[in-house]
Design a protein around this motif. Structure first.
Motif, PDB file in Angstrom:
ATOM      1  N   ALA A 363       0.848  -1.194   0.000  1.00  0.00           N
ATOM      2  CA  ALA A 363       0.000   0.000   0.000  1.00  0.00           C
ATOM      3  C   ALA A 363       0.883   1.243   0.000  1.00  0.00           C
ATOM      4  CB  ALA A 363      -0.906  -0.009   1.229  1.00  0.00           C
ATOM      5  N   ARG A 370      -4.064   3.763  -2.712  1.00  0.00           N
ATOM      6  CA  ARG A 370      -3.481   3.222  -3.936  1.00  0.00           C
ATOM      7  C   ARG A 370      -2.453   2.144  -3.581  1.00  0.00           C
ATOM      8  NH1 ARG A 370      -5.717   5.908  -7.783  1.00  0.00           N
ATOM      9  NH2 ARG A 370      -4.600   4.706  -9.372  1.00  0.00           N
ATOM     10  N   TRP A 371      -2.226   1.232  -4.539  1.00  0.00           N
ATOM     11  CA  TRP A 371      -1.349   0.089  -4.318  1.00  0.00           C
ATOM     12  C   TRP A 371      -0.230   0.083  -5.340  1.00  0.00           C
ATOM     13  CZ3 TRP A 371      -1.669  -3.840  -0.566  1.00  0.00           C
ATOM     14  CH2 TRP A 371      -2.743  -3.710   0.303  1.00  0.00           C
ATOM     15  N   ASP A 389       1.675   1.384 -10.489  1.00  0.00           N
ATOM     16  CA  ASP A 389       0.407   1.570  -9.789  1.00  0.00           C
ATOM     17  C   ASP A 389      -0.537   0.453 -10.249  1.00  0.00           C
ATOM     18  OD1 ASP A 389      -1.991   2.333  -8.691  1.00  0.00           O
ATOM     19  OD2 ASP A 389      -1.835   4.441  -9.270  1.00  0.00           O
ATOM     20  N   THR A 391      -3.504  -0.253  -8.652  1.00  0.00           N
ATOM     21  CA  THR A 391      -4.797  -0.085  -7.970  1.00  0.00           C
ATOM     22  C   THR A 391      -5.937  -0.578  -8.847  1.00  0.00           C
ATOM     23  OG1 THR A 391      -3.884   1.860  -6.856  1.00  0.00           O
ATOM     24  CG2 THR A 391      -6.282   1.551  -6.793  1.00  0.00           C
ATOM     25  N   ARG A 394      -5.940  -4.329  -9.179  1.00  0.00           N
ATOM     26  CA  ARG A 394      -6.480  -4.993  -7.992  1.00  0.00           C
ATOM     27  C   ARG A 394      -8.001  -4.944  -7.979  1.00  0.00           C
ATOM     28  NH1 ARG A 394      -3.426  -6.086  -3.430  1.00  0.00           N
ATOM     29  NH2 ARG A 394      -5.199  -5.559  -2.093  1.00  0.00           N
TER      30      ARG A 394
END
Length: 754
Positions: A363, A370-371, A389, A391, A394
């Motif tokens: 994270a 955002r991941w 990124d 996100t 996912r």
């Protein structure tokens, strides 16, 4: 020496006359002096004698102690006996052939032979010397054997080593050479000709100079002028012209070794290093491309030194880690700047400490919610970090998992037992009904759970289960791409019995193959089909009865009217035949009546089939074809496989009707003179073929809306038995081909391909 008995040549105990070990050709046998007898007893070689009889036979005379010791053979077993009496047939034939050859040439004979003796397998060098009497006749062969096993092995090993060295020289990528002290080449491997296009023979001596670049030639000659004596290895670089005329850089290395004649010989190799010469500018170009690539990718990338200071970064990384007050990202101490505890900082610290790569998703602390996907690699003196990124990915992954969950719940809601197999036939997913069935039936094919090979389960059950064998055959055909779907109906012995249908469908998507297997209870459908089949049988029986009545009516009524009309025409010909123009008209009427009577006979015969139930299909077909041939003037060849009478009556009756309709079409439409009817019984089906030599089917009978009544009727009769009908052109004229499954359709169709 012989194959079992190297140098085994007995000497008669009573014969005290001896000769020297190697007397000259033609020498006379004389008493051996004591010194010779001592040599016979003490000689290290295996010595033996072979007596030559006047009849041309060979008798072993004697062997010395060394012979017995070296071969393990005993003199008492050989002396006075022929080779045929004391040796195996093959060995006796071999030594006798050697002895005859020596007697034939009348001179000493030397040869090598490998023999298996009591002391083991050995190789010997054997010499035979003929000894003559006072009349010049050869009466004795004196032999000696010297074991040369190790010598032969050494010789073979040397030859093998030379062959291996030669093979290696021809397979290495470098140009190998040898040269004398003046730089004249004495050897080149084939790589030289392959690389330069110049034959090896032309390059030996000073011929190789022609492929050296003119600017490098003098320097090369200077190197060879300076090398004298056992000098240390040397090397130089020069350009050689390749087979396409291009100049390529080579590194030449050589080492001096004595040539065995007081001089020195140089052995060396020329390695293509053209890529090394160009590596610097290529490396610079690649570095530029890499920088451009890293600047253009959507992933973030940066490098750190061993202290955690940023040494380089692409624009994506600079934007992601942008400093609020505008400081450059490159050069900052990363671990201090972003030192707050986070998964990213912890991963970077571990890679710098352990020098092991790490991968994962973390994270973001800079952008909550955002991941980041991380790939960290240790470098010499630091580490490199790739991140992106993920996100949105996912979120999509979560949606996919929810979709899978919904699909699984949907499958679980079905009453049918459903399983999904991979391309190898292994179960990868099942619904709740399948799981419950698997838990209750672990010993059945349908009881295969996730991770179990459904194909192997079928294969294991096939020897004792016909249903499993059919399912296995269908699955293997689908794996091979021969089928897109398959279904098989089977009966389960319960009270009352139940019928189930297994359906398998193949799906190809993005290079992956999946099979969906579904088991359903189709007992009610099966019973409905049985009822329909029973009703169909009743209707066909009524139809058959009506046909017999029509045939009888046509024969008894219409046939009699035509006979009466024929008699009337004959009477009219008698009364008015002499009038002008009447005789041609009467002739036409008479011809029409004859054709009508012929057609009536054929039609009545078709409507009233022979007694199929009593006579069987084979006899009924032969009798029908004979009768039809007589009535229609059509020559028919019939070929029927044995065993057709044991088929189900429904198949026999419908097949007979298809034959009747096919021959009727040949007679009415084909204008044929011959027809061929073949009935072939195979393991799983019955194949009917009707072919003629006519004009083929008229337009409209092969396809389209104008099919009439006959062909749709034929199609329906074949389909009633679960078969297929094909109508088209054969090699001669029209052809009708019908395929009937061995077991006719009763209830549901089994083993169907779609």
């Amino acid at each position: 020496m012989n194959s079992q008995n190297p140098a085994a040549a007995p000497t008669a105990k009573s014969d005290r006359r001896r000769t020297s070990a190697f007397p000259r050709t033609g020498a006379v046998i004389e008493d051996l002096p004591p010194v010779h007898e001592s040599y016979w007893a003490l000689a290290p070689e295996a010595l033996f004698t072979v007596r030559v009889t006047p009849a041309g036979e060979f008798l072993f005379g004697g062997i010395n102690p060394a012979h017995e010791r070296l071969t393990g053979l005993c003199a008492t077993d050989l002396i006075g006996r022929r080779p045929e009496d004391c040796l195996p047939p093959a060995a006796a034939a071999a030594v006798s052939e050697r002895y005859r050859a020596c007697v034939g040439v009348g001179e000493a004979l030397r040869y090598e032979e490998t023999l298996t003796l009591p002391t083991g397998e050995r190789t010997w060098e054997t010499t035979l010397v003929p000894i003559r009497d006072s009349r010049g006749e050869i009466v004795l062969l004196l032999g000696s054997g010297r074991e040369i096993t190790e010598h032969v092995r050494t010789r073979e090993a040397l030859a093998e080593g030379e062959a291996r060295l030669s093979a290696m020289a021809e397979t290495v990528p470098d140009v190998l050479f040898s040269a004398d002290g003046r730089g004249r080449l004495t050897y080149l491997n084939g790589r030289f000709a392959e690389r330069t296009g110049v034959r090896v023979e032309a390059a030996l001596g000073d011929g190789w100079i022609g492929v050296v670049h003119p600017d490098d030639l003098e320097a090369v000659r200077e190197v060879w002028r300076e090398v004298r004596g056992p000098l240390a290895p040397f090397e130089y670089e020069c350009r050689l012209r390749d087979a396409e005329g291009r100049w390529r850089w080579h590194l030449v290395r050589a080492r001096a070794m004595p040539d065995g004649q007081g001089g020195m010989q140089w052995f060396g190799a020329a390695t293509d290093i053209d890529y090394v010469k160009r590596s610097a500018e290529e490396l610079a170009s690649l570095n530029g491309q890499l920088e451009s690539l890293l600047a253009g990718i959507t992933d973030g990338y940066f490098t750190l030194d061993h202290n955690g200071r940023v040494t380089s970064a692409n624009p994506r990384a600079e934007r992601w880690f942008a400093d609020p007050i505008g400081r450059d990202f490159v050069g900052i101490p990363f671990l201090e700047r972003f030192g707050q505890s986070s998964e990213l900082i912890d991963a970077v610290a571990r890679v710098l400490d352990t020098e092991r790569p790490e991968h994962g998703e973390v994270a973001s602390t800079l952008y909550p919610g955002r991941w980041m996907e991380l790939h960290l690699y240790p470098l010499a003196g630091g580490a490199s970090v790739f991140f992106r990124d993920v996100t949105e990915a996912r979120l999509r992954r979560r949606e996919l998992e929810e979709t899978k969950w919904l699909l699984q719940r949907s499958l679980d809601s079905l009453s049918a037992h459903v399983a999904i197999l991979d391309e190898a036939g292994v179960v990868i997913a099942v619904n709740r009904a399948w799981r419950r069935f698997a838990e209750r039936n672990t010993d059945r094919v349908g009881g295969a759970g996730v991770g179990v090979s459904y194909v192997e389960a079928c294969r294991a059950a096939a020897p004792t289960s016909a249903d499993a064998a059919r399912v296995l055959a269908g699955l293997e055909a689908m794996q091979a791409g021969q089928r897109s779907s398959f279904y098989h109906t089977y009966r389960v012995e319960t009270a009352p019995p139940r019928w189930f249908q297994l359906r398998v469908s193949r799906f190809d998507h993005d290079g992956q193959i999946r099979f969906v297997v579904a088991h359903e209870d189709v007992t009610e459908v099966h019973q409905a089909h049985l009822a329909v089949n029973h009703l169909t049988r009743q209707l066909l029986a009524i139809q058959e009865d009506e046909r017999r009545k029509i045939a009888a009516e046509l024969h008894d009524s219409t046939g009699q009217h035509l006979v009466a009309l024929s008699l009337g025409v004959a009477r009219l010909a008698e009364i008015a035949g002499h009038l002008d123009g009447v005789e041609p008209i009467i002739g036409d009427v008479r011809a029409s009546l004859e054709e009508a009577q012929k057609e009536l006979r054929v039609f009545s015969y078709l409507l009233h089939p022979p007694n199929l139930g009593a006579d069987g299909l084979g006899y009924t077909l032969r009798r029908f074809v004979e009768g039809f041939s007589r009535r229609s003037d059509l020559k028919i060849s019939l070929n029927v496989s044995s065993g057709v009478d044991g088929l189900d009556y429904l198949i026999q009756r419908n097949l007979l009707r298809v034959v009747q309709e096919s021959l009727s079409n040949v007679h009415r439409h084909a204008r044929a003179t011959r027809a061929w009817l073949t009935l072939e019984l195979k393991s799983d089906r019955l194949l009917l073929t009707v072919e003629d030599d006519g004009e083929g089917f008229p337009r409209g009978l092969e396809g389209g809306p104008d099919l009439g009544v006959g062909i749709p009727g034929m199609t329906a009769r074949v389909a009633e038995c679960g078969g297929t009908l094909h109508i088209g052109r054969g090699r001669r004229g029209a052809m009708v081909r019908a395929i009937f499954p061995i077991q006719p359709a009763r209830g549901l169709t089994e083993d169907v391909t779609e």
